[in-house]
Design a protein around this motif. Structure first.
Motif, PDB file in Angstrom:
ATOM      1  N   ILE A  81       0.872  -1.174   0.000  1.00 16.90           N
ATOM      2  CA  ILE A  81       0.000   0.000   0.000  1.00 16.90           C
ATOM      3  C   ILE A  81       0.906   1.219   0.000  1.00 16.90           C
ATOM      4  O   ILE A  81       1.816   1.312   0.825  1.00 16.90           O
ATOM      5  CB  ILE A  81      -0.916   0.013   1.240  1.00 16.90           C
ATOM      6  N   THR A  82       0.680   2.127  -0.906  1.00 15.80           N
ATOM      7  CA  THR A  82       1.497   3.334  -0.997  1.00 15.80           C
ATOM      8  C   THR A  82       0.646   4.553  -0.665  1.00 15.80           C
ATOM      9  O   THR A  82      -0.456   4.701  -1.176  1.00 15.80           O
ATOM     10  CB  THR A  82       2.072   3.486  -2.427  1.00 15.80           C
ATOM     11  N   ARG A  83       1.165   5.388   0.200  1.00 15.36           N
ATOM     12  CA  ARG A  83       0.514   6.654   0.560  1.00 15.36           C
ATOM     13  C   ARG A  83       1.401   7.786   0.061  1.00 15.36           C
ATOM     14  O   ARG A  83       2.615   7.629  -0.057  1.00 15.36           O
ATOM     15  CB  ARG A  83       0.318   6.768   2.074  1.00 15.36           C
ATOM     16  N   HIS A  84       0.801   8.937  -0.183  1.00 11.13           N
ATOM     17  CA  HIS A  84       1.546  10.040  -0.778  1.00 11.13           C
ATOM     18  C   HIS A  84       1.380  11.319   0.026  1.00 11.13           C
ATOM     19  O   HIS A  84       0.323  11.571   0.604  1.00 11.13           O
ATOM     20  CB  HIS A  84       1.048  10.324  -2.201  1.00 11.13           C
ATOM     21  N   ALA A  85       2.428  12.107   0.022  1.00 13.48           N
ATOM     22  CA  ALA A  85       2.403  13.472   0.528  1.00 13.48           C
ATOM     23  C   ALA A  85       3.412  14.248  -0.301  1.00 13.48           C
ATOM     24  O   ALA A  85       4.343  13.669  -0.867  1.00 13.48           O
ATOM     25  CB  ALA A  85       2.767  13.528   2.007  1.00 13.48           C
ATOM     26  N   SER A  86       3.215  15.544  -0.379  1.00 15.79           N
ATOM     27  CA  SER A  86       4.173  16.357  -1.122  1.00 15.79           C
ATOM     28  C   SER A  86       4.483  17.628  -0.346  1.00 15.79           C
ATOM     29  O   SER A  86       3.670  18.109   0.451  1.00 15.79           O
ATOM     30  CB  SER A  86       3.641  16.691  -2.519  1.00 15.79           C
ATOM     31  N   ALA A  87       5.690  18.131  -0.576  1.00 12.42           N
ATOM     32  CA  ALA A  87       6.146  19.358   0.062  1.00 12.42           C
ATOM     33  C   ALA A  87       6.630  20.322  -1.011  1.00 12.42           C
ATOM     34  O   ALA A  87       7.287  19.917  -1.973  1.00 12.42           O
ATOM     35  CB  ALA A  87       7.278  19.054   1.041  1.00 12.42           C
ATOM     36  N   HIS A  88       6.293  21.594  -0.848  1.00  6.48           N
ATOM     37  CA  HIS A  88       6.760  22.659  -1.726  1.00  6.48           C
ATOM     38  C   HIS A  88       7.429  23.691  -0.835  1.00  6.48           C
ATOM     39  O   HIS A  88       6.919  24.023   0.241  1.00  6.48           O
ATOM     40  CB  HIS A  88       5.570  23.284  -2.472  1.00  6.48           C
ATOM     41  N   TRP A  89       8.576  24.223  -1.273  1.00  2.00           N
ATOM     42  CA  TRP A  89       9.319  25.210  -0.496  1.00  2.00           C
ATOM     43  C   TRP A  89       9.733  26.345  -1.404  1.00  2.00           C
ATOM     44  O   TRP A  89      10.133  26.120  -2.546  1.00  2.00           O
ATOM     45  CB  TRP A  89      10.558  24.568   0.111  1.00  2.00           C
TER      46      TRP A  89
ATOM     47  N   ASP B  94       0.975  18.904   1.235  1.00  2.35           N
ATOM     48  CA  ASP B  94      -0.294  18.401   0.721  1.00  2.35           C
ATOM     49  C   ASP B  94      -0.350  16.888   0.889  1.00  2.35           C
ATOM     50  O   ASP B  94       0.665  16.199   0.719  1.00  2.35           O
ATOM     51  CB  ASP B  94      -0.441  18.723  -0.774  1.00  2.35           C
ATOM     52  N   THR B  95      -1.527  16.398   1.218  1.00  2.00           N
ATOM     53  CA  THR B  95      -1.798  14.957   1.221  1.00  2.00           C
ATOM     54  C   THR B  95      -2.939  14.730   0.246  1.00  2.00           C
ATOM     55  O   THR B  95      -4.111  14.765   0.622  1.00  2.00           O
ATOM     56  CB  THR B  95      -2.158  14.451   2.636  1.00  2.00           C
ATOM     57  N   PRO B  96      -2.596  14.501  -1.025  1.00  2.00           N
ATOM     58  CA  PRO B  96      -3.618  14.473  -2.062  1.00  2.00           C
ATOM     59  C   PRO B  96      -4.614  13.319  -1.953  1.00  2.00           C
ATOM     60  O   PRO B  96      -5.769  13.477  -2.346  1.00  2.00           O
ATOM     61  CB  PRO B  96      -2.810  14.383  -3.361  1.00  2.00           C
ATOM     62  N   GLN B  97      -4.212  12.179  -1.421  1.00  2.00           N
ATOM     63  CA  GLN B  97      -5.150  11.053  -1.333  1.00  2.00           C
ATOM     64  C   GLN B  97      -6.287  11.344  -0.372  1.00  2.00           C
ATOM     65  O   GLN B  97      -7.445  11.110  -0.680  1.00  2.00           O
ATOM     66  CB  GLN B  97      -4.426   9.777  -0.923  1.00  2.00           C
TER      67      GLN B  97
END
Length: 144
Positions: A3-11, A23-26
């Protein structure tokens, strides 16, 4: 099956005056959540990596404890866990320890058996395993 979960960071910007967004798009629960130097090392509003690690560890441990108690024939009435992630500044920022504190309402279980199950959950929850390079302590109290 994985199972893969996603998060992203922008700086944007330098370390001390820049800002980021997570962001946690899921799940959509974090959209543009602020983080930055002052929310990590000061009192500014926003989140930080250590807070997110603490939340993940508290949730994972509590779910593991619920599963282990249920497997032992003692499903919990309630579990409450706090995780404190300590960021040491000696020699540069380092996560130096994690303290889990949990209270439980569980019928038909003595404190010794509860402690053994709680210790097993601490050792075997996926987040504890991932963070095994850091000392993790557990204060587990069975409420009557």
């Amino acid at each position: 099956m994985a199972i893969t979960r996603h998060a992203s960071a922008h700086w944007e910007g330098d370390l001390k005056t820049g800002q980021g967004k997570l962001d946690t798009p899921q799940s959509g629960l974090m959209t543009g959540t602020r983080y930055g130097f002052n929310s990590r090392f000061g009192d500014e509003k926003g989140t930080n990596p250590e807070e997110l690690i603490a939340a993940a560890h508290a949730a994972c441990f509590t779910m593991a404890l619920s599963a282990k108690l249920s497997e032992a024939g003692h499903p919990p009435q309630a579990l409450d866990t706090k995780a404190a992630v300590e960021l040491s500044m000696e020699g540069g920022p380092t996560i130096s320890q994690i303290r889990l504190t949990t209270t439980a309402r569980v019928d038909g279980l003595d404190a010794t058996k509860f402690r053994a199950i709680a210790d097993d959950a601490k050792q075997n929850c996926p987040v504890s395993k991932a963070l095994s390079a850091v000392p993790i302590s557990l204060d587990a109290q069975l409420l009557t």
